[in-house]
Write an enzyme that holds these catalytic residues in place. Structure first.
Site, PDB file in Angstrom:
ATOM      1  N   ASP A 104     -13.637   2.651   3.475  1.00  0.00           N
ATOM      2  CA  ASP A 104     -12.478   1.761   3.402  1.00  0.00           C
ATOM      3  C   ASP A 104     -11.318   2.473   4.090  1.00  0.00           C
ATOM      4  O   ASP A 104     -11.004   3.618   3.744  1.00  0.00           O
ATOM      5  CB  ASP A 104     -12.143   1.465   1.939  1.00  0.00           C
ATOM      6  CG  ASP A 104     -11.125   0.348   1.758  1.00  0.00           C
ATOM      7  OD1 ASP A 104     -10.154   0.290   2.551  1.00  0.00           O
ATOM      8  OD2 ASP A 104     -11.284  -0.457   0.831  1.00  0.00           O
ATOM      9  N   SER A 153      -2.023  -7.032  18.942  1.00  0.00           N
ATOM     10  CA  SER A 153      -2.158  -8.491  18.941  1.00  0.00           C
ATOM     11  C   SER A 153      -1.021  -9.085  19.751  1.00  0.00           C
ATOM     12  O   SER A 153       0.011  -8.440  19.970  1.00  0.00           O
ATOM     13  CB  SER A 153      -2.096  -9.003  17.499  1.00  0.00           C
ATOM     14  OG  SER A 153      -1.952 -10.407  17.448  1.00  0.00           O
ATOM     15  N   TYR A 183       1.553 -11.037   8.609  1.00  0.00           N
ATOM     16  CA  TYR A 183       0.724 -10.530   9.702  1.00  0.00           C
ATOM     17  C   TYR A 183       1.582 -10.116  10.895  1.00  0.00           C
ATOM     18  O   TYR A 183       1.389  -9.039  11.471  1.00  0.00           O
ATOM     19  CB  TYR A 183      -0.271 -11.600  10.138  1.00  0.00           C
ATOM     20  CG  TYR A 183      -1.186 -11.158  11.264  1.00  0.00           C
ATOM     21  CD1 TYR A 183      -2.295 -10.359  11.006  1.00  0.00           C
ATOM     22  CD2 TYR A 183      -0.940 -11.540  12.583  1.00  0.00           C
ATOM     23  CE1 TYR A 183      -3.134  -9.940  12.040  1.00  0.00           C
ATOM     24  CE2 TYR A 183      -1.773 -11.128  13.618  1.00  0.00           C
ATOM     25  CZ  TYR A 183      -2.867 -10.327  13.340  1.00  0.00           C
ATOM     26  OH  TYR A 183      -3.688  -9.915  14.365  1.00  0.00           O
ATOM     27  N   LYS A 220       1.787  -6.360  12.638  1.00  0.00           N
ATOM     28  CA  LYS A 220       1.413  -6.057  14.015  1.00  0.00           C
ATOM     29  C   LYS A 220       2.598  -5.550  14.830  1.00  0.00           C
ATOM     30  O   LYS A 220       2.424  -4.738  15.744  1.00  0.00           O
ATOM     31  CB  LYS A 220       0.775  -7.284  14.671  1.00  0.00           C
ATOM     32  CG  LYS A 220      -0.649  -7.532  14.199  1.00  0.00           C
ATOM     33  CD  LYS A 220      -1.543  -6.318  14.475  1.00  0.00           C
ATOM     34  CE  LYS A 220      -2.966  -6.498  14.042  1.00  0.00           C
ATOM     35  NZ  LYS A 220      -3.826  -5.337  14.319  1.00  0.00           N
TER      36      LYS A 220
END
Length: 277
Positions: free
Chosen positions: A63, A146, A159, A163
């Site tokens: 993880d 991204s 999100y 990013k």
């Protein structure tokens, strides 16, 4: 293929599916030995078995939120392949564009903690675990960024914030680890992958690939200039190969290659995102 990574050793987080798997497979094709890391050992084992060179792939169940497990993955990579040349920090989840106004306070807090711990903390911890070995080889880190690292509405606020933060982390580490280690990123656009959502929003089993499968043939194209370009993750892997290769990108650090169909040049689809309020 070019053989640009002959003799290289790499560790790819989130290597069990999507762009992580595609990069790992491309690296092997280019001559590298690769450790794929993820939380699903069954899936990782399948990646290794289906590789064109299984002897040059190694699966590690871990993880990215665990520093101890990441250090163990680096140690296993060095023990198995003799060194570490490239870290691909890639593991991540998406928030499915859940807007702030559609999140309760409790959902926001839980989603932030989960998503940032994977998308950002996971990159921090992977870099901390790997940098000593990368200094030895004058290696590199390649981060999956991204279009949401530069523009809004590539996800929801959680999100997008994560990013943007990854972009800042990439640039800061490029400075801090120079001149021994190069740090760059690949800012991907939308692709057909098994990208999952946060458990906090009951989206652990929701896959981005489903939206591609359900898309009708006569649906309007996405609002990007190269709207007919491939969404196959394998077609996004070339920049990773170039950035990992010392011979091909030796003077490059602190840069993000945008592979997003040209979304940055199209302008906004609409003036405001809050017309529903």
């Amino acid at each position: 293929m070019t053989g640009w990574l002959d003799g290289y050793s790499a560790l790819v987080t989130g290597g069990g599916s999507g762009i992580g798997r595609a990069v790992a497979e491309r690296f092997v094709t280019e001559g590298a030995s690769v450790t794929v890391l993820g939380r699903d050992l069954t899936r990782l084992t399948e990646v290794v078995k289906s590789s064109p060179a299984p002897s040059r792939m190694h699966a590690v169940e871990a993880d990215v939120r665990s520093s101890e497990q990441l250090h163990q993955a680096v140690a296993e990579t060095v023990e198995r392949f003799g060194k570490l040349d490239t870290l691909v920090a890639n593991a991540g989840i998406w928030d499915y564009q859940r807007q702030l106004t559609r999140l309760s306070a409790e959902e926001l807090e839980a989603t932030y903690d989960e998503l940032f711990s994977i998308n950002l903390k996971g990159y921090f911890l992977a870099a901390e675990a790997a940098w000593r070995e990368l200094v030895k080889t004058r290696g590199s880190i390649v981060m999956t960024l991204s279009n949401a690292s530069f523009y809004v509405n590539g996800g929801g606020p959680v999100y997008t914030a994560s990013k943007h933060a990854c972009l800042g982390l990439m640039r800061e580490l490029a400075y801090e680890l120079a001149p021994k280690v190069r740090v760059n990123g690949v800012a991907c656009g939308g692709m057909n992958t098994d990208l999952r959502g946060p458990e906090a929003l009951s989206m652990k089993d929701r896959s981005l690939a489903d939206s591609f499968a359900k898309k009708p043939a006569d649906a309007a194209p996405p609002p990007i200039p190269l709207y007919d370009s491939s969404t196959d993750p394998r077609d996004f892997t070339a920049p990773y190969v170039m950035l990992a290769s010392r011979e091909q990108s030796g003077p490059i650090t602190g840069e993000a290659i945008r592979v997003d169909g040209g979304i940055g040049v199209r302008g906004f689809a609409r003036a405001a995102g809050g017309d529903h309020l």
